[in-house]
Write an enzyme that holds these catalytic residues in place. Structure first.
Site: not given
Ligand code: 8YV
Length: 307
Positions: A233, A262, A280
């Site tokens: 993150r 983001e 991302h």
């Molecule tokens: C998400 C991610 O799919 O799974 C997570 O925590 O960050 C990604 O795989 C993406 O953020 C879509 O919501």
């Protein structure tokens, strides 16, 4: 048989919506002109809701869902979900772990290779005709035999570690607590680990507990020959320091898939050759997103079946 009503809090991928609509009476809160009015009038009809790491689940939303027993979230990260408050209200929160480990780990490895080998900068070098003009790009960096530090060693981190071994890397890690079964060197001190490593990979949960844990001092310890990879993150790193140190060269290189705000990645990074940027995309493959969607649905089915 009447279908169980399910409230979808925010936009989802079409495949997931279709699968939900096959099984449940789906209603989309984000399409309601007066969402609050809708909830006041209809919230009592929903025992289940669906969200995502992107849409999240804040405490005020939990309070507007008095009859909800389960919230199934698309994504493994829970930093945008107030799980503690929901649990206090007796609501189960489910996410989609495991099914995204391999592809997310592959993004980390891809960023490590693309960044240390200047793949994107050299692609630009060729496209700009500089090679044809007889210029030669600077030598890049190998990772064979290098020490790579993982910040986080959970499900995805463990898969990254195994892949790094196939590249002949020495794996070390830093987590809050040492993992007794982990066959890698453990560091309590993150600055010390950064100082000993050629690269650092962030793969720990977001949220208050890890906010800025990869500080300016950690990045400075990684140094002018070091590489920082973030697929966790944006909040886990001091992003202001990250940008400055990459601009000055006090930090060698960075491969970044996640950012604090983001989709607004810091524009100051756009002109830098020592940075590889991704929007991302860690889990963003057709196969993995389908598996995540199937997990959102099976979490609901398992809950109601158990009930
Ligand atoms: C998400 C991610 O799919 O799974 C997570 O925590 O960050 C990604 O795989 C993406 O953020 C879509 O919501």
């Amino acid at each position: 048989m009447t279908k169980q009503p399910v409230l979808v809090l925010g936009p989802l991928m079409p495949y997931l919506l279709e699968e939900l609509e096959k099984r449940y009476a789906v209603e989309k809160l984000y399409e309601e002109k007066d969402a609050l009015g809708f909830l006041h009038q209809h919230a009592g009809r929903f025992r289940a809701a669906v969200t995502s790491t992107f849409t999240g689940l804040k405490a005020d939303m939990v309070d507007l869902l008095p009859a909800v027993e389960i919230v199934s979230s698309f994504g493994v990260g829970t930093d945008s979900l107030d799980v503690a408050y929901a649990s206090k209200k007796g609501i189960k929160v489910a996410n989609t772990p495991d099914v995204l480990n391999e592809d997310t780990a592959n993004m980390a490895i891809s960023l490590l290779l693309a960044t240390t080998r200047d793949i994107v900068a050299n692609d630009r070098f060729v496209r700009e005709g500089r090679w044809a003009k007889g210029e030669t790009p600077p030598l890049a960096q190998g990772i064979e035999g290098k020490k790579v530090g993982l910040v986080g060693l959970g499900r995805i981190g463990s898969v990254i570690a195994e892949k790094l071994l196939t590249f002949g890397c020495q794996v070390t890690y830093h987590t809050r607590n040492k993992k007794p079964d982990a066959p890698y060197a453990y560091y309590t001190d993150l600055i010390a680990m950064a100082g000993d490593c050629a690269a650092l990979i962030a793969i720990l949960p977001g949220g208050d507990a890890t906010q800025g844990i990869i500080s300016r001092e950690v990045l400075q310890a990684l140094g002018p020959k070091g590489t920082f990879i973030n697929i966790a993150r944006g909040t886990v790193v001091d992003e202001v320091a990250l940008v400055e140190l990459l601009q000055t060269g006090e930090l060698g290189r960075a491969g970044l898939d996640v950012f604090v705000d983001e989709p607004n990645a810091p524009e100051a990074l756009f002109a830098l050759d020592n940075v590889v940027l991704q929007p991302h995309m860690g889990s963003a493959t057709v196969e993995t997103r389908k598996a995540m969607a199937d997990r959102v649905v099976s979490n609901l089915e398992d809950y109601f079946a158990a009930k």
